[in-house]
Design a protein around this motif. Structure first.
Motif, PDB file in Angstrom:
ATOM      1  N   MET A 296       0.902  -1.146  -0.151  1.00  0.00           N
ATOM      2  CA  MET A 296      -0.118  -0.070  -0.034  1.00  0.00           C
ATOM      3  C   MET A 296       0.878   1.227  -0.012  1.00  0.00           C
ATOM      4  N   GLU A 297       0.420   2.274  -0.483  1.00  0.00           N
ATOM      5  CA  GLU A 297       1.086   3.686  -0.528  1.00  0.00           C
ATOM      6  C   GLU A 297       1.025   4.304   1.208  1.00  0.00           C
TER       7      GLU A 297
ATOM      8  N   THR B  84      -6.102  -3.891   9.908  1.00  0.00           N
ATOM      9  CA  THR B  84      -6.668  -5.371   9.929  1.00  0.00           C
ATOM     10  C   THR B  84      -5.694  -6.222   9.349  1.00  0.00           C
ATOM     11  N   GLY B  85      -5.709  -7.521  10.050  1.00  0.00           N
ATOM     12  CA  GLY B  85      -4.797  -8.588   9.163  1.00  0.00           C
ATOM     13  C   GLY B  85      -3.452  -8.521  10.321  1.00  0.00           C
ATOM     14  N   PRO B  86      -2.709  -9.661  10.216  1.00  0.00           N
ATOM     15  CA  PRO B  86      -1.543  -9.610  11.177  1.00  0.00           C
ATOM     16  C   PRO B  86      -0.384  -9.116  10.610  1.00  0.00           C
ATOM     17  N   GLU B  87      -0.355  -8.801   9.190  1.00  0.00           N
ATOM     18  CA  GLU B  87       0.767  -8.169   8.803  1.00  0.00           C
ATOM     19  C   GLU B  87       1.138  -7.109   9.564  1.00  0.00           C
ATOM     20  N   PRO B  88       2.818  -6.874   9.764  1.00  0.00           N
ATOM     21  CA  PRO B  88       3.305  -5.796  10.256  1.00  0.00           C
ATOM     22  C   PRO B  88       3.122  -4.325   9.607  1.00  0.00           C
TER      23      PRO B  88
ATOM     24  N   PRO C 177     -10.764  -2.047   5.056  1.00  0.00           N
ATOM     25  CA  PRO C 177      -9.654  -1.965   4.502  1.00  0.00           C
ATOM     26  C   PRO C 177      -8.364  -2.398   5.255  1.00  0.00           C
ATOM     27  N   PRO C 178      -7.249  -2.749   4.677  1.00  0.00           N
ATOM     28  CA  PRO C 178      -5.892  -2.985   5.437  1.00  0.00           C
ATOM     29  C   PRO C 178      -5.662  -1.905   6.508  1.00  0.00           C
ATOM     30  N   VAL C 179      -5.866  -0.734   6.123  1.00  0.00           N
ATOM     31  CA  VAL C 179      -5.393   0.330   6.946  1.00  0.00           C
ATOM     32  C   VAL C 179      -6.556   1.476   6.752  1.00  0.00           C
TER      33      VAL C 179
END
Length: 322
Positions: free
Chosen positions: A66-67, A80-84, A154-156
């Motif tokens: 992502m940007e 959202t999600g476990p990614e750092p 969304p992821p962020v």
């Protein structure tokens, strides 16, 4: 003859409220990190849902795929999600500190020489008067109702400070550094409140691309149908009766509901019933038969058929997997 439904507003089911009610912090982990320029903090908490805010200073959020996103003082970000992810003064700054699951803070190359954890409870950094203060918290979600909400995000996402309850975030900051009896419960409830106020503000933003079920809530046709389905999912609904209760034709309901929510009324109801059943299979010891009747199926066999069609597994296998 069509009859327009009339229900006191207080009794109407708020779909977002129902999803948020199933998303509660339990043993949430909070950290307060205080740094000076230049600074960079990598958070690897592996949580399905996390929150961060800049109590002091401003910076950037970066995450793979992502940007970079700008984060001003008081803004709140939800992940959202476990990614750092990384919060830093510039979008290309290498991390100096790393937060691991459980709130463990690890110094990395470039970390302040006088870095320590002696600044206070759940508080890391070199000095209390540092130029930047980052507060972060994590959720450990257990239920399928919670996951349904997370999938809509969304992821962020970032909500500006002016749209978030600032007093809530200020209170959290002071509570993070306390170590009193019952403190974990206090932090969990404040984390709940921070999440609710932030998500409510984000969903209301024109650029949020909120899910169909949220946008449809204010529609007199689709919104009323949604509230009826959530108010009593176990009722033997069909499109004809649902349309009569809403006060429109069957075709009008199907067309309006599908356009706003993204799926037909009965398809949506099936998905919601299976979500409720999946939650109860993992959170209770009730029989599949009892759960089936509670969510709107005649018996365990009917639930099993629908569950297998939607989830690709049986209720019993889903329960064992927990």
């Amino acid at each position: 003859m069509s009859v327009t439904l009339s229900i006191p507003y207080a009794r109407l089911m708020d779909v977002l409220d129902e999803l948020l009610a199933g998303t509660r912090a339990q043993d949430g982990v909070f950290n307060l990190t205080i740094l000076d320029l230049p600074w960079s903090l990598e958070i690897r908490d592996e949580a399905p849902l996390a929150l961060a805010t800049l109590v002091r200073g401003s910076g950037w959020i970066t995450r793979d795929g992502m940007e970079p996103l700008r984060l001003e003082q008081g803004d709140v970000a939800i992940f959202t999600g476990p990614e750092p992810y990384v919060v830093a003064d510039t979008a290309d700054r290498a991390p100096q500190l790393r937060i691991h699951p459980g709130g463990l803070c690890e110094p990395l190359p470039g970390a302040p020489i006088d870095y320590s954890a002696r600044l206070g409870v759940r508080t890391y950094g070199s000095r209390k008067q540092g130029e930047v203060m980052v507060a972060s918290g994590t959720y450990q979600l257990a239920g399928d109702v919670s996951r349904r909400l997370v999938k809509a995000l969304p992821p962020v996402l970032v909500v500006p400070a002016g749209e978030v309850a600032g007093a809530v975030m200020e209170m959290i900051t002071s509570e993070i550094q306390r170590d009193a009896p019952g403190q974990q419960s206090v932090l969990d409830r404040w984390l709940d409140l921070a999440l609710i106020t932030t998500l409510r503000a984000w969903f209301a933003r024109p650029d949020s691309h909120a899910p169909g079920w949220y946008q449809a809530q204010t529609d007199p046709v689709a919104g009323t149908a949604l509230r009826l389905l959530h108010e009593d999912p176990a009722y033997p609904w069909n499109v004809t009766e649902l349309a009569e209760r809403v006060g429109v034709s069957r075709a009008s309901l199907a067309r309006r509901f599908t356009a706003l929510v993204g799926e037909a009324p009965m398809s949506y109801l099936t998905g919601w019933r299976i979500t409720l059943a999946a939650d109860q299979l993992r959170s209770t010891k009730d029989t599949v038969e009892a759960i089936a009747r509670r969510v709107g199926y005649a018996n365990a066999f009917a639930l099993s058929v629908a569950f297998k069609r939607v989830r690709g597994t049986t209720p019993t296998a889903h329960r064992r997997a927990a």
